[in-house]
Design a protein around this motif. Structure first.
Motif, PDB file in Angstrom:
ATOM      1  N   ILE A  26       1.076  -1.390  -0.084  1.00 49.62           N
ATOM      2  CA  ILE A  26      -0.496   0.218   0.177  1.00 49.62           C
ATOM      3  C   ILE A  26       0.759   1.511   0.060  1.00 49.62           C
ATOM      4  O   ILE A  26       0.339   1.960  -0.656  1.00 49.62           O
ATOM      5  CB  ILE A  26      -1.367  -0.305   1.021  1.00 49.62           C
ATOM      6  CG1 ILE A  26      -2.126  -0.844   1.422  1.00 49.62           C
ATOM      7  CG2 ILE A  26      -1.831   1.379   1.632  1.00 49.62           C
ATOM      8  CD1 ILE A  26      -2.921  -1.569   2.646  1.00 49.62           C
ATOM      9  N   ALA A  27       1.928   1.287   1.134  1.00 49.81           N
ATOM     10  CA  ALA A  27       2.994   2.283   0.975  1.00 49.81           C
ATOM     11  C   ALA A  27       3.775   2.811  -0.334  1.00 49.81           C
ATOM     12  O   ALA A  27       3.526   3.508  -1.188  1.00 49.81           O
ATOM     13  CB  ALA A  27       4.352   2.183   2.103  1.00 49.81           C
ATOM     14  N   ALA A  28       4.071   1.475  -1.338  1.00 44.35           N
ATOM     15  CA  ALA A  28       4.331   1.636  -2.392  1.00 44.35           C
ATOM     16  C   ALA A  28       3.682   2.252  -3.525  1.00 44.35           C
ATOM     17  O   ALA A  28       3.836   2.750  -4.200  1.00 44.35           O
ATOM     18  CB  ALA A  28       5.261  -0.112  -2.774  1.00 44.35           C
ATOM     19  N   ALA A  29       2.816   1.292  -3.644  1.00 40.02           N
ATOM     20  CA  ALA A  29       1.517   2.286  -4.280  1.00 40.02           C
ATOM     21  C   ALA A  29       0.480   3.689  -4.062  1.00 40.02           C
ATOM     22  O   ALA A  29       1.425   4.520  -5.128  1.00 40.02           O
ATOM     23  CB  ALA A  29       0.680   1.459  -4.300  1.00 40.02           C
ATOM     24  N   ILE A  30       1.111   4.045  -3.077  1.00 44.60           N
ATOM     25  CA  ILE A  30       1.574   5.185  -2.705  1.00 44.60           C
ATOM     26  C   ILE A  30       2.193   6.380  -2.712  1.00 44.60           C
ATOM     27  O   ILE A  30       2.189   7.163  -3.954  1.00 44.60           O
ATOM     28  CB  ILE A  30       0.379   6.154  -1.703  1.00 44.60           C
ATOM     29  CG1 ILE A  30      -0.854   5.217  -0.577  1.00 44.60           C
ATOM     30  CG2 ILE A  30       0.418   7.355  -0.558  1.00 44.60           C
ATOM     31  CD1 ILE A  30      -1.296   4.802   0.551  1.00 44.60           C
TER      32      ILE A  30
END
Length: 103
Positions: A26-30
């Motif tokens: 999720i952090a990588a996507a954001i």
């Protein structure tokens, strides 16, 4: 099944690993989305600068045609009209030679 301490420990460890992986994804996507957004903004800014350069060239040519026909360019007259009647203001930020006056 969870009465065995080893199974319970393995389940907790596995669940924590899955949650950690999900949070990382999720952090990588954001972060990826933000970077992509910045790249789009940079691209849009470059396009806007080229458009401004084009429009300034059109203005120069238009003024040259007026000068040849009427003996004066009318550039300042046109800019004054736009400022007063269109309520637009030009920052001159992307003027070819920097921040100049409109003379």
């Amino acid at each position: 099944m969870f009465s065995n301490p080893e199974v319970l420990a393995a389940s907790i460890s596995g669940g924590a690993t899955i949650i950690a992986a999900l949070l990382a994804a999720i952090a990588a996507a954001i972060i990826g989305k933000k970077i992509a957004g910045r790249e789009q903004l940079k691209s849009d800014l470059e396009t806007a600068k080229k458009d401004i350069e084009f429009l300034l060239a059109v203005e120069r040519r238009h003024c040259q045609l007026h000068r040849e026909r009427d003996g004066r360019s009318n550039r300042n007259l046109a800019r004054k009209y736009v400022r007063e009647n269109e309520r637009l203001k030009w920052s001159k930020l992307f003027y070819p030679s920097g921040r100049q006056s409109e003379t």
